[in-house]
Design an enzyme around this catalytic site. Structure first.
Site, PDB file in Angstrom:
ATOM      1  N   ARG A 140       0.985  -1.579  -0.407  1.00  0.00           N
ATOM      2  CA  ARG A 140      -0.093   0.066   0.623  1.00  0.00           C
ATOM      3  C   ARG A 140       0.771   1.859  -0.433  1.00  0.00           C
ATOM      4  NH1 ARG A 140      -2.113  -4.194  -0.578  1.00  0.00           N
ATOM      5  NH2 ARG A 140      -5.026  -4.459   0.694  1.00  0.00           N
ATOM      6  N   SER A 190     -10.776  -0.394   3.487  1.00  0.00           N
ATOM      7  CA  SER A 190     -10.126  -0.063   4.443  1.00  0.00           C
ATOM      8  C   SER A 190      -9.957   0.395   4.931  1.00  0.00           C
ATOM      9  CB  SER A 190      -8.899  -1.411   4.431  1.00  0.00           C
ATOM     10  OG  SER A 190      -9.015  -2.621   3.242  1.00  0.00           O
ATOM     11  N   GLU A 206      -5.014   4.176   6.124  1.00  0.00           N
ATOM     12  CA  GLU A 206      -4.733   4.245   4.623  1.00  0.00           C
ATOM     13  C   GLU A 206      -5.330   5.633   3.947  1.00  0.00           C
ATOM     14  OE1 GLU A 206      -5.565  -0.187   2.878  1.00  0.00           O
ATOM     15  OE2 GLU A 206      -6.086   1.092   1.402  1.00  0.00           O
TER      16      GLU A 206
HETATM   17  P1  FAD Z   1      -8.584   9.160  -4.587  1.00  0.00           P
HETATM   18  O1  FAD Z   1      -9.457   8.653  -3.484  1.00  0.00           O
HETATM   19  O2  FAD Z   1      -9.381  10.526  -5.688  1.00  0.00           O
HETATM   20  O3  FAD Z   1      -6.837   9.333  -4.527  1.00  0.00           O
HETATM   21  C1  FAD Z   1      -6.386   9.306  -3.671  1.00  0.00           C
HETATM   22  C2  FAD Z   1      -4.699   9.425  -4.093  1.00  0.00           C
HETATM   23  O4  FAD Z   1      -3.934   9.833  -5.076  1.00  0.00           O
HETATM   24  C3  FAD Z   1      -4.913  11.155  -3.047  1.00  0.00           C
HETATM   25  O5  FAD Z   1      -3.984  11.403  -2.590  1.00  0.00           O
HETATM   26  C4  FAD Z   1      -4.895  11.750  -5.108  1.00  0.00           C
HETATM   27  O6  FAD Z   1      -3.992  12.890  -4.501  1.00  0.00           O
HETATM   28  C5  FAD Z   1      -4.026  11.023  -5.418  1.00  0.00           C
HETATM   29  N1  FAD Z   1      -4.517  10.801  -7.343  1.00  0.00           N
HETATM   30  C6  FAD Z   1      -5.734  10.279  -7.634  1.00  0.00           C
HETATM   31  N2  FAD Z   1      -5.465  10.763  -8.916  1.00  0.00           N
HETATM   32  C7  FAD Z   1      -4.203  11.070  -9.119  1.00  0.00           C
HETATM   33  C8  FAD Z   1      -3.503  10.725 -10.127  1.00  0.00           C
HETATM   34  N3  FAD Z   1      -4.035  10.718 -11.710  1.00  0.00           N
HETATM   35  N4  FAD Z   1      -2.079  11.292  -9.738  1.00  0.00           N
HETATM   36  C9  FAD Z   1      -1.705  11.859  -9.253  1.00  0.00           C
HETATM   37  N5  FAD Z   1      -1.858  11.546  -7.774  1.00  0.00           N
HETATM   38  C10 FAD Z   1      -3.698  11.049  -8.127  1.00  0.00           C
HETATM   39  N6  FAD Z   1      -7.745   0.120  -2.095  1.00  0.00           N
HETATM   40  C11 FAD Z   1      -6.732  -1.074  -2.822  1.00  0.00           C
HETATM   41  O7  FAD Z   1      -5.622  -0.859  -2.619  1.00  0.00           O
HETATM   42  N7  FAD Z   1      -7.334  -2.831  -2.973  1.00  0.00           N
HETATM   43  C12 FAD Z   1      -8.834  -2.644  -2.294  1.00  0.00           C
HETATM   44  O8  FAD Z   1      -9.254  -3.855  -2.509  1.00  0.00           O
HETATM   45  C13 FAD Z   1      -9.468  -1.883  -2.262  1.00  0.00           C
HETATM   46  N8  FAD Z   1     -11.450  -1.915  -2.348  1.00  0.00           N
HETATM   47  C14 FAD Z   1     -12.026  -0.653  -1.545  1.00  0.00           C
HETATM   48  C15 FAD Z   1     -13.626  -0.747  -1.686  1.00  0.00           C
HETATM   49  C16 FAD Z   1     -13.899   0.319  -1.217  1.00  0.00           C
HETATM   50  C17 FAD Z   1     -15.256  -0.069  -1.169  1.00  0.00           C
HETATM   51  C18 FAD Z   1     -13.505   1.516  -1.073  1.00  0.00           C
HETATM   52  C19 FAD Z   1     -14.183   3.012  -1.425  1.00  0.00           C
HETATM   53  C20 FAD Z   1     -11.857   1.323  -1.482  1.00  0.00           C
HETATM   54  C21 FAD Z   1     -11.084   0.581  -1.404  1.00  0.00           C
HETATM   55  N9  FAD Z   1      -9.568   0.461  -1.663  1.00  0.00           N
HETATM   56  C22 FAD Z   1      -9.109  -0.009  -2.029  1.00  0.00           C
HETATM   57  C23 FAD Z   1      -9.153   2.160  -1.723  1.00  0.00           C
HETATM   58  C24 FAD Z   1      -9.636   2.528  -3.340  1.00  0.00           C
HETATM   59  O9  FAD Z   1     -10.494   2.261  -4.731  1.00  0.00           O
HETATM   60  C25 FAD Z   1      -8.055   3.259  -4.098  1.00  0.00           C
HETATM   61  O10 FAD Z   1      -7.079   2.933  -3.251  1.00  0.00           O
HETATM   62  C26 FAD Z   1      -8.324   3.607  -5.550  1.00  0.00           C
HETATM   63  O11 FAD Z   1      -6.959   2.803  -5.642  1.00  0.00           O
HETATM   64  C27 FAD Z   1      -8.183   4.969  -4.960  1.00  0.00           C
HETATM   65  O12 FAD Z   1      -8.510   5.498  -6.594  1.00  0.00           O
HETATM   66  P2  FAD Z   1      -9.254   6.993  -6.361  1.00  0.00           P
HETATM   67  O13 FAD Z   1      -9.769   6.941  -8.035  1.00  0.00           O
HETATM   68  O14 FAD Z   1     -11.258   6.925  -6.535  1.00  0.00           O
HETATM   69  O15 FAD Z   1      -8.780   8.058  -5.924  1.00  0.00           O
HETATM   70  P1  NAP Z   2      -9.816 -10.883   4.320  1.00  0.00           P
HETATM   71  O1  NAP Z   2      -9.915 -12.241   3.382  1.00  0.00           O
HETATM   72  O2  NAP Z   2     -10.434 -11.074   5.598  1.00  0.00           O
HETATM   73  O3  NAP Z   2      -8.590 -11.299   4.517  1.00  0.00           O
HETATM   74  C1  NAP Z   2      -8.007 -10.529   6.859  1.00  0.00           C
HETATM   75  C2  NAP Z   2      -7.169 -10.322   6.049  1.00  0.00           C
HETATM   76  O4  NAP Z   2      -6.303 -10.918   5.631  1.00  0.00           O
HETATM   77  C3  NAP Z   2      -6.735  -9.676   4.680  1.00  0.00           C
HETATM   78  O5  NAP Z   2      -6.981  -7.886   5.193  1.00  0.00           O
HETATM   79  C4  NAP Z   2      -5.472  -9.533   3.934  1.00  0.00           C
HETATM   80  O6  NAP Z   2      -4.429  -8.919   4.100  1.00  0.00           O
HETATM   81  C5  NAP Z   2      -5.308 -11.384   5.164  1.00  0.00           C
HETATM   82  N1  NAP Z   2      -5.061 -12.033   4.403  1.00  0.00           N
HETATM   83  C6  NAP Z   2      -5.776 -12.740   3.701  1.00  0.00           C
HETATM   84  N2  NAP Z   2      -5.361 -13.948   3.167  1.00  0.00           N
HETATM   85  C7  NAP Z   2      -4.114 -14.051   3.379  1.00  0.00           C
HETATM   86  C8  NAP Z   2      -3.101 -14.759   2.957  1.00  0.00           C
HETATM   87  N3  NAP Z   2      -3.731 -15.978   2.397  1.00  0.00           N
HETATM   88  N4  NAP Z   2      -1.898 -14.457   2.748  1.00  0.00           N
HETATM   89  C9  NAP Z   2      -1.741 -13.331   3.764  1.00  0.00           C
HETATM   90  N5  NAP Z   2      -2.697 -12.590   4.022  1.00  0.00           N
HETATM   91  C10 NAP Z   2      -3.730 -13.085   3.793  1.00  0.00           C
HETATM   92  O7  NAP Z   2     -10.050 -10.008   3.811  1.00  0.00           O
HETATM   93  P2  NAP Z   2     -10.922  -8.894   3.368  1.00  0.00           P
HETATM   94  O8  NAP Z   2     -11.020  -7.804   4.251  1.00  0.00           O
HETATM   95  O9  NAP Z   2     -12.088  -9.482   2.944  1.00  0.00           O
HETATM   96  O10 NAP Z   2     -10.339  -8.383   1.732  1.00  0.00           O
HETATM   97  C11 NAP Z   2      -9.727  -9.262   0.850  1.00  0.00           C
HETATM   98  C12 NAP Z   2      -8.720  -8.519  -0.011  1.00  0.00           C
HETATM   99  O11 NAP Z   2      -9.189  -7.318  -0.277  1.00  0.00           O
HETATM  100  C13 NAP Z   2      -7.488  -8.415   0.801  1.00  0.00           C
HETATM  101  O12 NAP Z   2      -6.308  -8.677   0.425  1.00  0.00           O
HETATM  102  C14 NAP Z   2      -7.636  -6.861   1.591  1.00  0.00           C
HETATM  103  O13 NAP Z   2      -6.523  -5.874   1.254  1.00  0.00           O
HETATM  104  C15 NAP Z   2      -8.595  -6.152   0.241  1.00  0.00           C
HETATM  105  N6  NAP Z   2      -9.426  -5.021   0.072  1.00  0.00           N
HETATM  106  C16 NAP Z   2      -8.963  -4.242   0.245  1.00  0.00           C
HETATM  107  C17 NAP Z   2      -9.602  -3.048   0.710  1.00  0.00           C
HETATM  108  C18 NAP Z   2      -9.163  -1.104   0.174  1.00  0.00           C
HETATM  109  O14 NAP Z   2      -9.507  -0.813   0.797  1.00  0.00           O
HETATM  110  N7  NAP Z   2      -7.722  -0.976   0.855  1.00  0.00           N
HETATM  111  C19 NAP Z   2     -11.084  -2.669   0.719  1.00  0.00           C
HETATM  112  C20 NAP Z   2     -11.298  -4.273   0.962  1.00  0.00           C
HETATM  113  C21 NAP Z   2     -10.735  -5.118   0.713  1.00  0.00           C
HETATM  114  P3  NAP Z   2      -3.669  -7.610   2.945  1.00  0.00           P
HETATM  115  O15 NAP Z   2      -5.196  -7.166   3.100  1.00  0.00           O
HETATM  116  O16 NAP Z   2      -2.845  -7.559   3.468  1.00  0.00           O
HETATM  117  O17 NAP Z   2      -4.194  -8.434   1.306  1.00  0.00           O
END
Ligand code: FAD
Ligand code: NAP
Length: 339
Positions: free
Chosen positions: A166, A239, A335
């Site tokens: 991340r 998250s 995050e």
């Molecule tokens: P924004 O929220 O608009 O911006 C995020 C940051 O990036 C800000 O600092 C902004 O200034 C910067 N930014 C945006 N666009 C640019 C650009 N073109 N150039 C430079 N800087 C820029 N994230 C995960 O990693 N894994 C997941 O599984 C995941 N699941 C999610 C589920 C839900 C329901 C939600 C709401 C969010 C989730 N996220 C997840 C977080 C998010 O969706 C991601 O981080 C996504 O990449 C953000 O994109 P955005 O366009 O909405 O960015």
């Molecule tokens: P989950 O399956 O309930 O698992 C809980 C956590 O355990 C996850 O966050 C994941 O870490 C870790 N995990 C699960 N299986 C693993 C494995 N085999 N090895 C190492 N780590 C493991 O998680 P969840 O909340 O439903 O999310 C599922 C996936 O979607 C995850 O990868 C999560 O990161 C991603 N997600 C991200 C966001 C976001 O906003 N960043 C939102 C929703 C879902 P990691 O998170 O490090 O992968």
């Protein structure tokens, strides 16, 4: 409305938490030229600029005294295809999930585990988006960014992006780089990553033993729809905390009191703890303070039941952080990007 600036615009439709703050000025960039012009005009007026995409990783705590520049550039193209490895380029404003679906429709595997993540292509490198054992660094080839300090274009290759969990070089230098387009190396041959979370189980329930990339994407979409709140119905930014990495000695200490501790060993000897599990053990699941709350099914997700402010959500997050530190000795890092 390229090039035009609007004044005092509510950002409620532009952030998935649904926080109702105002941007002093707001505009959208549909091209590199739009983005350049907006940055130059803002610089001439001494105005700071906040670049956004889909607003799905933001926590807005006050009116934004800046120009909010929303990337809305569109376009996806295949740059090379040797019959197996295919390099695809997408513009920053392309919505992420439709881009993943387009790749799958072309028979290209590699992004299926990242299905249904909100936001844009341009923001994906910011935190090296990841899910179900895949991060964009695994298929990343390069990106083109505008250096906001010099106005020059810069090509980034994989090593220069410093991708980590991340994290990236772009996150370390907020405001320096405007990402314009991103390139991915995808494959006509599927290399499935199924060992994470309940993906394999969901496929086997469906009687699928040799899944296609589309099967994996569909399974992940169905799991995510069950577990995660849809921001259209309940404001959230996914998250809210990163999963903390802790020393083995701390993981062992916590396990004495909590034998069910969810901890994943890392290559460097540390353990990754599931932040959602810690928050749930501490009793925060479903907790609500006014319209700010912890989701009832997924403790890692903070939600806005309607009228919560960014400050109220931030206060709740700080209480959770303090409690987790006191109970477990673990520091939780936020995050979403705080403004
Ligand atoms: P924004 O929220 O608009 O911006 C995020 C940051 O990036 C800000 O600092 C902004 O200034 C910067 N930014 C945006 N666009 C640019 C650009 N073109 N150039 C430079 N800087 C820029 N994230 C995960 O990693 N894994 C997941 O599984 C995941 N699941 C999610 C589920 C839900 C329901 C939600 C709401 C969010 C989730 N996220 C997840 C977080 C998010 O969706 C991601 O981080 C996504 O990449 C953000 O994109 P955005 O366009 O909405 O960015
Ligand atoms: P989950 O399956 O309930 O698992 C809980 C956590 O355990 C996850 O966050 C994941 O870490 C870790 N995990 C699960 N299986 C693993 C494995 N085999 N090895 C190492 N780590 C493991 O998680 P969840 O909340 O439903 O999310 C599922 C996936 O979607 C995850 O990868 C999560 O990161 C991603 N997600 C991200 C966001 C976001 O906003 N960043 C939102 C929703 C879902 P990691 O998170 O490090 O992968």
């Amino acid at each position: 409305m390229s090039g035009q600036w609007q004044e005092q615009v509510s950002l409620k439709p532009y952030n998935t938490f649904g926080i109702d703050v105002k941007a002093r000025y707001f505009t959208q960039a549909h091209s590199d030229e739009d983005a350049r012009q907006a940055l130059a005009q803002a610089a001439a007026q001494g105005l700071p600029v906040l670049v956004i995409g889909g607003g799905s990783n933001l926590l807005l705590t006050a009116d934004v005294q800046a120009l909010v520049l929303r990337m809305a550039s569109a376009g996806v193209r295949i740059l090379s295809d040797d019959g197996e490895r295919v390099v695809v380029e997408a513009e920053a404003g392309e919505p992420w999930h439709p881009f993943v679906q387009w790749c799958l429709s072309q028979g290209l595997a590699g992004l299926e585990n990242l299905s249904l993540i909100p936001g844009t292509v341009g923001a994906a490198p910011m935190q090296n988006i990841g899910a179900y054992g895949v991060e964009i660094k695994d298929v990343f080839v390069g990106l083109t960014a505008l250096d906001r300090q010099t106005g020059e274009l810069h090509e980034f290759e994989l090593e220069q992006c410093q991708f980590a969990y991340r994290d990236s070089v772009f996150k370390h230098h907020p405001g320096r780089w405007l990402i314009l387009r991103v390139r991915f190396a995808l494959s006509r041959v599927m290399h499935a990553h199924l060992d994470y979370g309940p993906v394999r189980q969901r496929l086997s329930e469906q009687g699928i033993s040799e899944p296609t990339a589309q099967n994996v994407s569909d399974a992940i979409c169905s799991i995510r729809r069950e577990k995660l709140p849809d921001p259209v119905e309940l404001g959230n930014a996914g998250s809210f905390f990163k999963n903390p990495m802790v020393a083995a000695v701390l993981a062992d200490k916590i396990r004495v009191q909590y034998p069910g501790l969810v901890a994943y060993p890392q290559a460097d000897g540390q353990f990754k703890l599931a932040a959602g599990w810690l928050i749930e053990q501490a009793g925060w699941k479903g907790h609500r303070e006014g319209d700010a709350g912890v989701h009832r099914l997924q403790s890692l997700v903070l939600v806005n039941y309607g009228q919560a402010t960014g400050l109220q959500l931030h206060e709740l997050a700080q209480k959770i952080q303090a409690d987790i530190l006191e109970r477990f000795g673990v520091t939780l890092e936020m995050e979403p990007n705080l403004y």
